[in-house]
Design a protein around this motif. Structure first.
Motif, mmCIF file in Angstrom:
data_model
loop_
_atom_site.group_PDB
_atom_site.id
_atom_site.type_symbol
_atom_site.label_atom_id
_atom_site.label_comp_id
_atom_site.label_asym_id
_atom_site.label_seq_id
_atom_site.Cartn_x
_atom_site.Cartn_y
_atom_site.Cartn_z
ATOM 1 N N SER A 100 13.262 7.771 -18.504
ATOM 2 C CA SER A 100 12.494 8.999 -18.797
ATOM 3 C C SER A 100 13.366 10.025 -18.603
ATOM 4 O O SER A 100 13.064 11.171 -20.108
ATOM 5 C CB SER A 100 11.333 9.428 -17.810
ATOM 6 N N ALA A 101 14.653 10.010 -17.975
ATOM 7 C CA ALA A 101 15.121 11.416 -17.993
ATOM 8 C C ALA A 101 16.452 10.806 -19.275
ATOM 9 O O ALA A 101 17.396 11.553 -19.511
ATOM 10 C CB ALA A 101 15.485 11.327 -17.119
ATOM 11 N N ARG A 102 16.444 9.824 -19.864
ATOM 12 C CA ARG A 102 17.827 9.562 -20.319
ATOM 13 C C ARG A 102 17.721 10.228 -21.791
ATOM 14 O O ARG A 102 16.011 10.348 -22.624
ATOM 15 C CB ARG A 102 17.708 7.983 -20.980
ATOM 16 N N LEU A 103 18.688 10.357 -22.435
ATOM 17 C CA LEU A 103 18.740 11.233 -23.319
ATOM 18 C C LEU A 103 18.803 10.477 -24.757
ATOM 19 O O LEU A 103 18.293 10.942 -26.310
ATOM 20 C CB LEU A 103 19.855 12.156 -23.816
ATOM 21 N N ALA A 104 18.948 8.990 -24.268
ATOM 22 C CA ALA A 104 19.067 8.544 -26.003
ATOM 23 C C ALA A 104 19.065 7.131 -25.402
ATOM 24 O O ALA A 104 19.312 6.664 -24.218
ATOM 25 C CB ALA A 104 20.558 8.747 -26.281
ATOM 26 N N ILE B 152 21.171 12.198 -13.715
ATOM 27 C CA ILE B 152 21.965 13.358 -14.519
ATOM 28 C C ILE B 152 22.368 12.855 -15.973
ATOM 29 O O ILE B 152 22.980 12.255 -15.553
ATOM 30 C CB ILE B 152 23.315 14.079 -13.476
ATOM 31 N N ALA B 153 22.364 13.263 -16.840
ATOM 32 C CA ALA B 153 22.426 13.089 -18.984
ATOM 33 C C ALA B 153 23.991 13.471 -18.504
ATOM 34 O O ALA B 153 24.638 13.922 -17.783
ATOM 35 C CB ALA B 153 21.229 13.930 -19.165
ATOM 36 N N PHE C 20 21.996 8.820 -10.694
ATOM 37 C CA PHE C 20 22.272 8.030 -11.686
ATOM 38 C C PHE C 20 22.325 9.184 -12.610
ATOM 39 O O PHE C 20 22.696 10.025 -12.308
ATOM 40 C CB PHE C 20 21.183 7.880 -11.587
ATOM 41 N N ARG C 21 24.248 9.227 -12.446
ATOM 42 C CA ARG C 21 24.882 9.906 -13.696
ATOM 43 C C ARG C 21 25.345 9.294 -14.317
ATOM 44 O O ARG C 21 25.884 8.270 -14.619
ATOM 45 C CB ARG C 21 26.871 9.891 -13.067
#
Length: 475
Positions: free
Chosen positions: A228-232, A191-192, A304-305
């Motif tokens: 892969s899902a991280r925004l930065a 969860i980004a 993972f938040r």
């Protein structure tokens, strides 16, 4: 040193699982390298595992560790469950031994050498040479061959699971088309910061003889999904919620808090992704590779938040409103925290001295989960040496959380540990006998007794440890 399944270090793995040590890659790769060294000729055969769906950044560190060990990690392809790949398992066709299937897949591909009805022989060499096994068997397709004068490499596509591999011998593998072995379903969500959710679902092969490999490939999959899902790529904190369910009904919580950038030896740091995934994998490894009882997994579920920024605070100082109290009295404990790049905070907690407290002095120890667990491992090493599975599971389910401030009331003690069972405050007539027994082994003396432990939730990970001494007067 004791070991899980003769390969895993119970000390290193369990210490990482409960936060008393760093969850380095070596904790998971060394057992695999040991197994490779035990398998005669495996290094010369260069066992190749195809990884599909994984990021380069999650595979590259492990690739480097396994360089020149006989195990090669290679990016491969995977077909959907509805796509037909490879066709029937006939002599000359490609066949795959599956370790992971779903959004991520891991398999070793070889050639079918013989078939008689539903029974299939393949590879012509061992997988891990583990004898009787229960592994998923899948269709496969060779997509390309990278020629080499030493050892050619085949790029393959793993298809539908169609049966079970029952034998892994020096001359090859033997499987049967039909029943499919039960795998461990893994679901995890990222969860980004903006609320965007990314779901991953896959299944792990649950073959006991390959338990040394499971924690490693699970950690690689978790790292790949989170990255892969991280925004930065900047500072971010991971708040983890989840659980591991065992077939016997037990549930082990995975809840914890990881701000990242924890210092490591050699002037390096452990970021939130490696810290969280490493501790999760170590907790599963402690169960899968324990030497007491076979405890199959039923499911793994974890979220993972991501929280923007580095949510950590250093404990700089503690003090009390009075330095002399009586048993049963209360006192105010003040503690000053220095959050990362934020103004300092001063908080207060009320502490009650137990009425049963009989010592004339006490030490108040306050700190974060990691610092306190590491100090406890130094002072009470016997507590981290379980004698059965119940004791092991108790250690795991009672491990401390990073986003809590822990306060202990400690007194000097003439006690002992028999195994990991504590015998505090021994009578003067008994202590000399126990002390003489400690010299013969099997008994560890204890100079301290933890009379009380309290914990207080915080919005960040607490780092560091502070202590002070108070006097206990008689009423």
């Amino acid at each position: 040193e004791n070991g899980f399944a003769g390969i895993f270090s119970i000390d290193k793995t369990l210490a990482a699982a409960v936060g008393a040590a760093d969850p380095s890659w070596e904790i998971f790769t060394e057992p695999v390298k040991s197994q490779l060294a035990r398998s005669n000729g495996l290094q010369q055969l260069s066992l190749l595992l195809q990884f599909s769906g994984f990021s380069n950044s999650s595979l590259n560190p492990v690739k480097n560790i396994f360089h020149n060990t006989g195990l090669t990690l290679l990016h491969g392809g995977s077909a959907g469950s509805d796509e037909t790949v490879g066709g029937e398992l006939l002599p000359g066709a490609a066949i795959a031994a599956v370790l992971m299937s779903g959004d991520y897949s891991i398999a070793a591909t070889g050639t079918v050498t013989y078939r008689n009805g539903k029974h299939v022989l393949g590879f012509g060499h061992p997988f891990f040479d583990n004898g009787p096994v229960t592994l998923p068997m899948a269709q496969a397709r060779i997509m390309a061959t990278m020629a080499s004068s030493q050892h050619s490499t085949k790029m393959s596509l793993t298809g539908k699971i169609v049966g079970t591999i029952f034998q892994d011998r020096k001359t090859g593998i033997m499987g049967e088309i039909g029943p499919i072995p039960e795998m461990v379903p893994v679901r995890f969500k990222y969860i980004a910061e903006n609320g965007k959710e990314t779901d991953y679902r896959f299944a792990l092969a649950q073959e006991p003889s390959l338990a040394f490999l499971g924690p490693l490939i699970l950690r690689i999959a978790l790292v790949s999904g989170v990255e892969s899902a991280r925004l930065a790529t900047g500072y971010n904190t991971l708040e983890v919620h989840g659980a591991v369910r065992l077939k016997d009904g037990r549930i082990l919580s995975l809840d914890n808090f990881y701000p990242g950038y924890q210092p490591l030896a050699g002037f390096s740091f452990l970021n939130s992704t490696l810290h969280s995934t490493g501790q999760i994998a170590a907790r599963l490894s402690s169960i899968a590779n324990n030497s007491f009882e076979s405890k199959p997994f039923a499911a793994v579920d974890v979220d993972f938040r991501s929280i923007a920024g580095r949510k950590s605070a250093k404990l700089e100082k503690i003090w009390v409103d009075k330095s002399t109290v009586a048993a049963g009295d209360s006192l105010s404990l003040y503690f000053r925290l220095q959050p990362y790049q934020k103004p300092p905070l001063v908080k207060i907690q009320k502490i009650i001295i137990p009425r049963s407290f009989s010592a004339s002095q006490a030490t108040i120890i306050a700190g974060g989960a990691q610092a306190l667990s590491r100090m406890e491992k130094r002072n009470f090493p016997a507590k981290f040496q379980p004698g059965n599975f119940d004791q092991l599971f108790h250690l795991l389910e009672n491990s401390r959380k990073n986003n809590r401030l822990y306060v202990q009331l400690v007194s000097f003690d003439k006690g002992a540990f028999i195994g990991n069972h504590e015998l505090p405050d021994l009578p003067p007539s008994i202590y000399p006998l126990v002390k003489s027994g400690a010299a013969k082994g099997g008994i560890s003396l204890s100079r301290f007794q933890i009379n009380t432990e309290l914990s207080f939730p915080q919005p960040f990970m607490i780092e560091g440890l502070e202590q002070l001494r108070i006097k206990i007067k008689k009423k």
